[in-house]
Scaffold this active site. Structure first.
Site, mmCIF file in Angstrom:
data_model
loop_
_atom_site.group_PDB
_atom_site.id
_atom_site.type_symbol
_atom_site.label_atom_id
_atom_site.label_comp_id
_atom_site.label_asym_id
_atom_site.label_seq_id
_atom_site.Cartn_x
_atom_site.Cartn_y
_atom_site.Cartn_z
ATOM 1 N N ASN A 46 4.291 -2.004 8.658
ATOM 2 C CA ASN A 46 4.333 -0.645 8.123
ATOM 3 C C ASN A 46 5.760 -0.077 8.307
ATOM 4 O O ASN A 46 6.672 -0.802 8.687
ATOM 5 C CB ASN A 46 3.282 0.212 8.842
ATOM 6 C CG ASN A 46 2.674 1.241 7.908
ATOM 7 O OD1 ASN A 46 3.402 1.982 7.240
ATOM 8 N ND2 ASN A 46 1.363 1.295 7.857
ATOM 9 N N ASN A 54 2.123 8.604 10.605
ATOM 10 C CA ASN A 54 1.971 9.992 10.168
ATOM 11 C C ASN A 54 0.602 10.597 10.413
ATOM 12 O O ASN A 54 0.338 11.722 10.008
ATOM 13 C CB ASN A 54 2.336 10.096 8.683
ATOM 14 C CG ASN A 54 3.758 9.620 8.435
ATOM 15 O OD1 ASN A 54 4.676 10.023 9.145
ATOM 16 N ND2 ASN A 54 3.932 8.744 7.465
ATOM 17 N N THR A 55 -0.293 9.854 11.042
ATOM 18 C CA THR A 55 -1.571 10.407 11.482
ATOM 19 C C THR A 55 -1.543 10.353 13.005
ATOM 20 O O THR A 55 -1.537 9.258 13.580
ATOM 21 C CB THR A 55 -2.756 9.586 10.913
ATOM 22 O OG1 THR A 55 -2.740 9.695 9.493
ATOM 23 C CG2 THR A 55 -4.088 10.084 11.438
ATOM 24 N N SER A 88 0.122 3.569 10.407
ATOM 25 C CA SER A 88 0.882 4.686 9.831
ATOM 26 C C SER A 88 1.347 5.593 10.966
ATOM 27 O O SER A 88 0.551 5.956 11.832
ATOM 28 C CB SER A 88 0.020 5.488 8.867
ATOM 29 O OG SER A 88 0.657 6.726 8.611
ATOM 30 N N ASN A 98 -5.651 -0.415 8.201
ATOM 31 C CA ASN A 98 -4.323 0.162 8.474
ATOM 32 C C ASN A 98 -4.399 1.083 9.683
ATOM 33 O O ASN A 98 -4.941 2.184 9.597
ATOM 34 C CB ASN A 98 -3.828 0.924 7.241
ATOM 35 C CG ASN A 98 -2.497 1.619 7.506
ATOM 36 O OD1 ASN A 98 -1.768 1.238 8.423
ATOM 37 N ND2 ASN A 98 -2.190 2.621 6.714
ATOM 38 N N LYS A 113 -2.978 -4.361 9.403
ATOM 39 C CA LYS A 113 -1.574 -3.987 9.151
ATOM 40 C C LYS A 113 -0.989 -3.333 10.383
ATOM 41 O O LYS A 113 -1.521 -2.343 10.888
ATOM 42 C CB LYS A 113 -1.478 -3.046 7.946
ATOM 43 C CG LYS A 113 -0.032 -2.748 7.548
ATOM 44 C CD LYS A 113 0.045 -2.131 6.173
ATOM 45 C CE LYS A 113 1.475 -1.794 5.783
ATOM 46 N NZ LYS A 113 1.562 -1.214 4.450
ATOM 47 N N PHE A 145 -1.501 10.165 4.833
ATOM 48 C CA PHE A 145 -2.730 9.732 4.148
ATOM 49 C C PHE A 145 -3.261 10.798 3.189
ATOM 50 O O PHE A 145 -4.461 11.108 3.180
ATOM 51 C CB PHE A 145 -3.832 9.378 5.158
ATOM 52 C CG PHE A 145 -3.615 8.109 5.938
ATOM 53 C CD1 PHE A 145 -2.634 7.191 5.599
ATOM 54 C CD2 PHE A 145 -4.434 7.809 7.026
ATOM 55 C CE1 PHE A 145 -2.449 6.018 6.330
ATOM 56 C CE2 PHE A 145 -4.264 6.642 7.762
ATOM 57 C CZ PHE A 145 -3.273 5.747 7.418
ATOM 58 N N ASN A 165 9.018 8.836 4.881
ATOM 59 C CA ASN A 165 7.861 9.595 4.404
ATOM 60 C C ASN A 165 6.990 10.016 5.572
ATOM 61 O O ASN A 165 6.875 9.313 6.565
ATOM 62 C CB ASN A 165 7.066 8.789 3.363
ATOM 63 C CG ASN A 165 5.931 7.978 3.971
ATOM 64 O OD1 ASN A 165 4.838 8.491 4.221
ATOM 65 N ND2 ASN A 165 6.207 6.702 4.245
ATOM 66 N N ALA A 210 0.835 -1.207 0.000
ATOM 67 C CA ALA A 210 0.000 0.000 0.000
ATOM 68 C C ALA A 210 0.864 1.249 0.000
ATOM 69 O O ALA A 210 2.010 1.237 0.449
ATOM 70 C CB ALA A 210 -0.889 -0.002 1.234
ATOM 71 N N GLY A 211 0.295 2.336 -0.498
ATOM 72 C CA GLY A 211 0.960 3.631 -0.447
ATOM 73 C C GLY A 211 1.511 4.080 -1.784
ATOM 74 O O GLY A 211 1.714 5.266 -2.003
#
Ligand SMILES: Cc1cc2nc3c(=O)[nH]c(=O)nc-3n(C[C@H](O)[C@H](O)[C@H](O)COP(=O)(O)O)c2cc1C
Length: 366
Positions: free
Chosen positions: A247, A182-183, A180, A177, A218, A121, A117, A68-69
């Site tokens: 991840n 980043n959230t 991540s 997911n 994930k 999202f 990164n 994903a991504g």
């Protein structure tokens, strides 16, 4: 790497990573001949019967998938399959479109063959992705849909329920997911109580959806032993079909390129291989032999892909490896797998699974 691949890489690396990513998607969308013709041939290694994997009622032509991504908005899943991947996972898709974090937000750590990164999202939302997936409905090829929550959502669990309801009719499988980095706060959904509620509601949403694809969870690679035990217990109790490990990592251990190491975000690529594989082996041990596991993190060759399977993975995915090696990488890895099963006289790649699970489990999670 062929001369053509080398030129392509030089060209893409002359752009900033996000522009290069956009160009590569555009190239795939236009059908540029980035895959060797043989990967579309029924006699090609990507169709070797010994590489087939059947899990959760799905027949994967080979065990290597796009993680994903890369295709966040479901623009090019079929083009990815033509590169030689046995399956492609699109997303992460959130209910509403959102821009993600300010740019720059992707960094190449070239000396480490890694990427950091902090996209957050960025995606066009459910409606745009649904339109594209609806247009390919009925086509063959395994396409998973990775779902997430909007950053500003008042009820993140309901964002996942909405993702299940929306994409169940189109997805070969769904990925929840929650890993991540980043959230803000997302990873705390991996804690036992929150995870229990999320998974109950996701499975209830699937039960009432118009189709019932397998659901995978994930997870992050930065979990400690007791957290892994809690997750495994919830996965088993809620009858989740599989786990994707892993991840990106918040760790910066072992990097050579220290100048960019301080950038916030998740690290992927070569330096993630060890940790993600050690966590994967632990998950296999905790979950037992039946529950599916997809191994991801630092796969960039046939050998690293096979090692994930030895550690306990049914299937393998990659992303960062392709940034460095180009679009011929999946075809090369799968061809290498076909040569491996031939050389070792294996009836099926599956015979390899778990053969190094103990060795990987004995590694200390540092
Ligand atoms: C630029 C970039 C964006 C990503 N976006 C997502 C995402 O939206 N959802 C997700 O589940 N994983 C995302 N990932 C994580 C990958 O799917 C994968 O788990 C991770 O990169 C480790 O694999 P790799 O070392 O082969 O890249 C992203 C990774 C990268 C490098």
């Amino acid at each position: 790497m062929s001369v053509l691949d080398r030129i392509g890489k030089k060209l893409l690396f002359s752009f900033d990573p996000e522009t290069a990513h956009g160009l590569s998607i555009a190239a795939l969308r236009c059908g540029l001949p980035v895959a060797s013709p043989s990967s579309r041939d029924a006699r090609s290694p990507t169709h070797d019967a010994r590489l087939k994997v059947r899990i959760c009622g799905l027949d994967f032509p080979n065990p290597l998938g796009m993680a994903a991504g890369y295709d966040k908005n479901a623009e090019v899943p079929d083009a990815l399959l033509r590169l030689g991947f046995g399956f492609a996972e699109v997303g992460t898709i959130t209910p509403l479109p959102q821009p993600g974090n300010p740019k720059p937000r992707i960094f190449r750590l070239t000396a480490d063959e890694a990427v950091i990164n902090r996209l957050g999202f960025n995606n066009e939302g459910h409606a745009a992705a649904e339109k594209r997936l609806a247009a390919r409905k009925g086509r063959s090829g395994i396409v998973g849909v990775n779902i997430g929550a909007n950053k500003d959502s008042a009820d993140r669990v309901s964002d996942y329920e909405r993702g299940v309801a929306r994409f169940a009719p189109y997805a070969s499988y769904l990925t929840v997911n929650i890993s991540s980095p980043n959230t803000p706060g997302l990873r705390s959904m991996q804690a036992r109580e929150q995870l229990g509620e999320l998974l109950s509601r996701v499975m209830a949403a699937r039960a009432t959806a118009s189709a019932q694809p397998p659901v995978f969870l994930k997870i992050a690679p930065d979990l400690v032993e007791v957290e892994l035990e809690d997750i495994a217990a919830e996965v088993a109790e809620k009858e989740i079909d599989g786990v994707i490990v892993s991840n990106t990592t918040l760790s910066r251990t072992g990097l050579h390129a220290t100048s960019l190491a301080g950038e916030a975000g998740g690290l992927s690529g070569k330096p993630l291989f060890e940790r993600s594989t050690a966590v994967l082996a632990r998950m296999r041990k905790l979950l037992g032999p039946e529950i599916a596991i997809i191994g991801v993190g630092g796969v960039d060759s046939t050998e690293t892909a096979l090692e994930k399977i030895r550690a306990g993975a049914d299937l393998v995915q990659l992303y960062t490896g392709m940034i460095y090696a180009g679009p011929a990488l999946p075809g090369r890895i799968v061809a290498g797998m076909a040569r491996f099963v031939e050389r070792e006289r294996l009836g099926s790649i599956r015979e390899l699974r778990d053969t190094a699970c103990e060795r990987w489990t004995s590694k200390v999670l540092s």
